[in-house]
Design an enzyme around this catalytic site. Sequence first.
Site, PDB file in Angstrom:
ATOM      1  N   GLN A  94       0.874  -1.172   0.000  1.00  0.00           N
ATOM      2  CA  GLN A  94       0.000   0.000   0.000  1.00  0.00           C
ATOM      3  C   GLN A  94       0.916   1.229   0.000  1.00  0.00           C
ATOM      4  O   GLN A  94       1.437   1.628   1.032  1.00  0.00           O
ATOM      5  CB  GLN A  94      -0.921  -0.025   1.225  1.00  0.00           C
ATOM      6  CG  GLN A  94      -1.979   1.039   1.223  1.00  0.00           C
ATOM      7  CD  GLN A  94      -2.868   0.969   2.465  1.00  0.00           C
ATOM      8  OE1 GLN A  94      -2.541   0.318   3.454  1.00  0.00           O
ATOM      9  NE2 GLN A  94      -3.979   1.652   2.401  1.00  0.00           N
ATOM     10  N   VAL A  96       0.451   4.418  -0.327  1.00  0.00           N
ATOM     11  CA  VAL A  96      -0.017   5.525   0.507  1.00  0.00           C
ATOM     12  C   VAL A  96      -0.902   4.921   1.585  1.00  0.00           C
ATOM     13  O   VAL A  96      -1.845   4.198   1.264  1.00  0.00           O
ATOM     14  CB  VAL A  96      -0.810   6.567  -0.319  1.00  0.00           C
ATOM     15  CG1 VAL A  96      -1.360   7.666   0.573  1.00  0.00           C
ATOM     16  CG2 VAL A  96       0.065   7.159  -1.421  1.00  0.00           C
ATOM     17  N   HIS A 100      -7.351   2.959  -0.564  1.00  0.00           N
ATOM     18  CA  HIS A 100      -7.616   3.324  -1.953  1.00  0.00           C
ATOM     19  C   HIS A 100      -7.887   2.070  -2.766  1.00  0.00           C
ATOM     20  O   HIS A 100      -7.262   1.038  -2.582  1.00  0.00           O
ATOM     21  CB  HIS A 100      -6.501   4.165  -2.573  1.00  0.00           C
ATOM     22  CG  HIS A 100      -5.120   3.594  -2.495  1.00  0.00           C
ATOM     23  ND1 HIS A 100      -4.371   3.602  -1.344  1.00  0.00           N
ATOM     24  CD2 HIS A 100      -4.350   3.024  -3.447  1.00  0.00           C
ATOM     25  CE1 HIS A 100      -3.185   3.060  -1.583  1.00  0.00           C
ATOM     26  NE2 HIS A 100      -3.155   2.694  -2.857  1.00  0.00           N
ATOM     27  N   HIS A 102      -8.156   0.470  -6.513  1.00  0.00           N
ATOM     28  CA  HIS A 102      -7.735   0.604  -7.902  1.00  0.00           C
ATOM     29  C   HIS A 102      -8.864   0.098  -8.789  1.00  0.00           C
ATOM     30  O   HIS A 102      -9.364  -1.009  -8.580  1.00  0.00           O
ATOM     31  CB  HIS A 102      -6.491  -0.253  -8.179  1.00  0.00           C
ATOM     32  CG  HIS A 102      -5.278   0.203  -7.446  1.00  0.00           C
ATOM     33  ND1 HIS A 102      -4.315   0.987  -8.035  1.00  0.00           N
ATOM     34  CD2 HIS A 102      -4.863  -0.018  -6.178  1.00  0.00           C
ATOM     35  CE1 HIS A 102      -3.354   1.231  -7.169  1.00  0.00           C
ATOM     36  NE2 HIS A 102      -3.666   0.632  -6.018  1.00  0.00           N
TER      37      HIS A 102
END
Length: 143
Positions: A94, A96, A100, A102
């Site tokens: 990961q 960041v 999130h 994708h």
Amino acid sequence: MNSSECAFCAMVADPGAVVHQVFRDEVAMAFLDHRPLFPGHLLVIPIAHVPTLPELPAELVGPFFERVRQLTGAVERGTGARGSFVAMNNRISQSVPHLHVHVVPRNPKDGLRGFFWPRTRYPDQDAAQRVAAAIRAALDPAG
């Protein structure tokens, strides 16, 4: 890491910093990945700083994934893709530490081969049963 140190939180705070934002509301923001697998590869993030999926508050699960669902359809239609690949990492790989998802447009023979890691088999049914039992037990902390 807290939200003041998070690159995605900085993007939420300054929407002008997101060069190719495609969606934003009170729940989620989506923008083009700066290193896409294919054109149209989006990242969908919650507006709130949430490091991983297990930390996503229950009340945001439905609304957040409704946005992911809508954006997945938009990516397919907008790019003319015949399908899509939707994925996320939690901690490992990961880049960041802010949840999130994708959303990657896919087409037959696009060169992307299934998963990005080698697939294996359980050595036998007993081994598979032990792993399944351990996961079931982890769902119920009382045992």
